[in-house]
Write a protein that holds these residues in place. Structure first.
Motif, PDB file in Angstrom:
ATOM      1  N   ARG A  70     -42.421  -7.451  58.848  1.00 20.93           N
ATOM      2  CA  ARG A  70     -43.601  -6.784  58.293  1.00 20.93           C
ATOM      3  C   ARG A  70     -44.832  -7.634  58.584  1.00 20.93           C
ATOM      4  O   ARG A  70     -45.057  -8.644  57.911  1.00 20.93           O
ATOM      5  N   HIS A  96     -38.171  -8.599  55.934  1.00 19.76           N
ATOM      6  CA  HIS A  96     -37.623  -7.705  54.922  1.00 19.76           C
ATOM      7  C   HIS A  96     -36.188  -7.334  55.277  1.00 19.76           C
ATOM      8  O   HIS A  96     -35.800  -7.367  56.440  1.00 19.76           O
ATOM      9  N   LYS A  97     -35.431  -6.977  54.264  1.00 22.76           N
ATOM     10  CA  LYS A  97     -34.037  -6.572  54.485  1.00 22.76           C
ATOM     11  C   LYS A  97     -33.989  -5.104  54.885  1.00 22.76           C
ATOM     12  O   LYS A  97     -34.984  -4.395  54.793  1.00 22.76           O
ATOM     13  N   ASP A  99     -32.905  -2.701  53.392  1.00 17.04           N
ATOM     14  CA  ASP A  99     -33.263  -1.775  52.312  1.00 17.04           C
ATOM     15  C   ASP A  99     -34.766  -1.803  52.005  1.00 17.04           C
ATOM     16  O   ASP A  99     -35.225  -1.165  51.052  1.00 17.04           O
ATOM     17  N   GLY A 100     -35.518  -2.555  52.796  1.00 16.74           N
ATOM     18  CA  GLY A 100     -36.974  -2.550  52.653  1.00 16.74           C
ATOM     19  C   GLY A 100     -37.532  -3.579  51.686  1.00 16.74           C
ATOM     20  O   GLY A 100     -38.751  -3.736  51.576  1.00 16.74           O
ATOM     21  N   THR A 101     -36.670  -4.312  51.000  1.00 24.18           N
ATOM     22  CA  THR A 101     -37.182  -5.318  50.057  1.00 24.18           C
ATOM     23  C   THR A 101     -37.336  -6.671  50.766  1.00 24.18           C
ATOM     24  O   THR A 101     -36.655  -6.936  51.759  1.00 24.18           O
ATOM     25  N   PRO A 102     -38.243  -7.515  50.259  1.00 26.11           N
ATOM     26  CA  PRO A 102     -38.453  -8.826  50.890  1.00 26.11           C
ATOM     27  C   PRO A 102     -37.155  -9.643  50.916  1.00 26.11           C
ATOM     28  O   PRO A 102     -36.388  -9.626  49.952  1.00 26.11           O
ATOM     29  N   GLU A 104     -35.094 -12.776  50.477  1.00 23.99           N
ATOM     30  CA  GLU A 104     -35.282 -13.955  49.620  1.00 23.99           C
ATOM     31  C   GLU A 104     -35.058 -15.276  50.366  1.00 23.99           C
ATOM     32  O   GLU A 104     -35.375 -16.341  49.835  1.00 23.99           O
ATOM     33  N   VAL A 109     -41.728 -15.625  52.137  1.00 24.82           N
ATOM     34  CA  VAL A 109     -41.467 -14.849  50.919  1.00 24.82           C
ATOM     35  C   VAL A 109     -41.285 -15.802  49.733  1.00 24.82           C
ATOM     36  O   VAL A 109     -41.763 -15.551  48.624  1.00 24.82           O
ATOM     37  N   LYS A 113     -43.430 -15.985  46.275  1.00 23.39           N
ATOM     38  CA  LYS A 113     -42.811 -15.866  44.944  1.00 23.39           C
ATOM     39  C   LYS A 113     -43.406 -16.916  43.982  1.00 23.39           C
ATOM     40  O   LYS A 113     -43.765 -16.600  42.843  1.00 23.39           O
TER      41      LYS A 113
END
Ligand code: GLN
Ligand code: MG
Ligand code: MG
Ligand code: MG
Length: 442
Positions: A70, A96-97, A99-102, A104, A109, A113
């Protein structure tokens, strides 16, 4: 935001950009690239470009390997040096993974956090790094040597100082890439340089460090030199540090400044220092991440060895530069430029916030020369040492729950696993020093 999508498309057209590099950083601080053509730009900006995360060091296993990049649109810049047809631009990306989430385990990222945690407490962070590096000659096959440009006296035919020219060229290229260069100078050791660029918000500063190292290496190469950010390339002279100047802001004010405070520092500043000191040993594996990093942290070469702070200009771990008002800041002096800047800044901020949350009062400033104290004097002042080796640092990291939490399980596990292996590989090798000491003696 600096740019929107239309700006990017316009600049790409105006500057005849043909290739775009999507950059991100692995957990060991190595900058990675996926190159795309401009035809893919739309897709890239939508964050739809996928790559195989399993081939990136410390990222993921094969089964879960699809990851997305991204782009951070504000990181857009074109490379000023010539590279054939058309221009080359780049974006720095978050990972991002599927599934669209950052993800970890992405260092960028992880830093975001901890920055979010700071924001919840009302703080933003500014960072001003000072990167030192060496320039070495390359041999006729283009391989790096350990010969610096200034002591290459026996290369008497060299009429110009290659290093000075290269450094000037680095500054020009960095300025073309929107860096504001504040100072650039020859460092103490032969062949050693420092280029300081203006502070920025913490995330931009980490991005800038990665770009800086990439530009310095690229331009060095174009001058037939090799730039290295390893901590201690040569025994007996200074190593390379990356001092990190850091400050917190609250409601637009420098939160470290208090004209009424002792040394004109606020309680936040003192607690932040307290947090940095409390976690200095636990963070060392991140701020000083290689076997070689610990060869720099020895007495006699302007690098810190002891966990102490001072308002004066000595060589402690933490120094408070003289500037006050908006420029009030804390300078942490042990990090070296081989660290992952995202992770290093993340753990330092986390340590400082822990200090503020738990009101960790730092021990009194030490203004005497610690190197001249005996053990009892050091014990009386509770002066601890930084870890003496990567092995010790990894042990300390595993004992520091606050720092582990900042890194998160994913990065923490991969990092410890890799660093343990690195130490093991090193400790089983037979070095030149051992041969020189023992081969004829026994
Ligand atoms: N090179 C020194 C270090 O290792 C720093 C020298 C300086 O900038 N004063 O940290
Ligand atoms: Mg400096
Ligand atoms: Mg310096
Ligand atoms: Mg400094």
């Amino acid at each position: 935001a600096r740019y929107n999508r239309d700006d990017i498309f316009r600049m790409v057209k105006e500057q005849n950009v043909q290739f775009i590099r999507l950059q991100f950083t692995d957990i060991f601080g190595v900058l990675k690239n996926v190159a795309i053509t401009v035809n893919q730009l739309e897709k890239a900006l939508d964050g739809e470009l996928m790559f195989d995360g399993s081939s990136i060091d410390g990222f993921v296993r094969i089964e879960e390997s699809d990851m997305y990049l991204r782009p951070d649109i504000d990181s857009w810049v074109t490379f000023p040096w010539h590279s054939g047809e058309g221009a080359v631009g780049r974006f720095i990306c978050d990972v991002h993974k599927s599934d669209g989430t950052p993800f970890e385990g992405d260092p960028r990222v992880i830093l975001q956090k901890v920055l979010a945690e700071a924001a919840e407490m009302g703080y933003t962070m500014n960072v001003g790094p000072e990167c030192e590096f060496f320039l070495f000659q390359t041999d006729e096959k283009g391989r790096p040597t350990l010969i610096t440009h200034d002591n290459a006296g026996y290369f008497d035919l060299t009429p110009v100082d290659l290093g000075e020219n290269a450094r000037r060229d680095m500054v020009i290229n960095l300025e073309d890439m929107n860096f504001e260069i504040e100072a650039s100078h020859h460092e103490v050791a032969p062949g050693q340089h420092e280029i300081d660029f203006k502070y920025a918000d913490a995330l931009t500063a980490a991005d800038n460090i990665q770009t800086f190292k990439f530009v310095v290496r690229t331009i060095a190469q174009r001058h037939g030199l090799h730039a290295t950010f390893m901590a201690k390339p040569i025994f007996g002279i200074n190593g390379s540090g990356m001092h990190v100047n850091q400050s917190l802001f609250k409601n637009g004010q420098n939160a470290f400044y208090d004209p009424q405070g002792e040394l004109e520092l606020s309680m936040d500043a003192y607690y932040y220092i307290g947090g940095l000191m409390q976690h200095a040993r636990g963070m060392a594996a991140v701020t000083n991440p290689t076997v070689n990093s610990y060869k720099r942290l020895v007495p006699g070469y302007e690098a810190p060895v002891y966990v102490a702070w001072s308002g004066q200009n000595r060589s402690p771990l933490i120094r408070i530069p003289a500037k006050r008002g908006v420029s009030t800041r804390v300078e942490m002096r042990n990090p070296d430029p081989s660290c992952n800047p995202y992770l290093a800044i993340a753990v330092m901020l986390k340590a400082g916030l822990d200090g503020i949350k738990n009101k960790i009062t730092p021990p009194p400033a030490v203004n005497q020369n610690i190197y001249e104290m005996n053990q009892k004097e050091k014990d009386d002042l509770a002066i601890n040492s930084l870890p003496g080796s990567l092995e010790e640092a990894v042990k300390e990291l595993k004992n520091d729950a606050v720092i582990m939490y900042a890194l998160g399980n994913h990065a923490m596990d991969r990092f410890v696993e890799a660093k343990t292996l690195e130490w093991d590989e090193y400790r089983t090798k037979v070095s030149r020093w051992e041969i020189d000491q023992y081969l004829t003696k026994f």
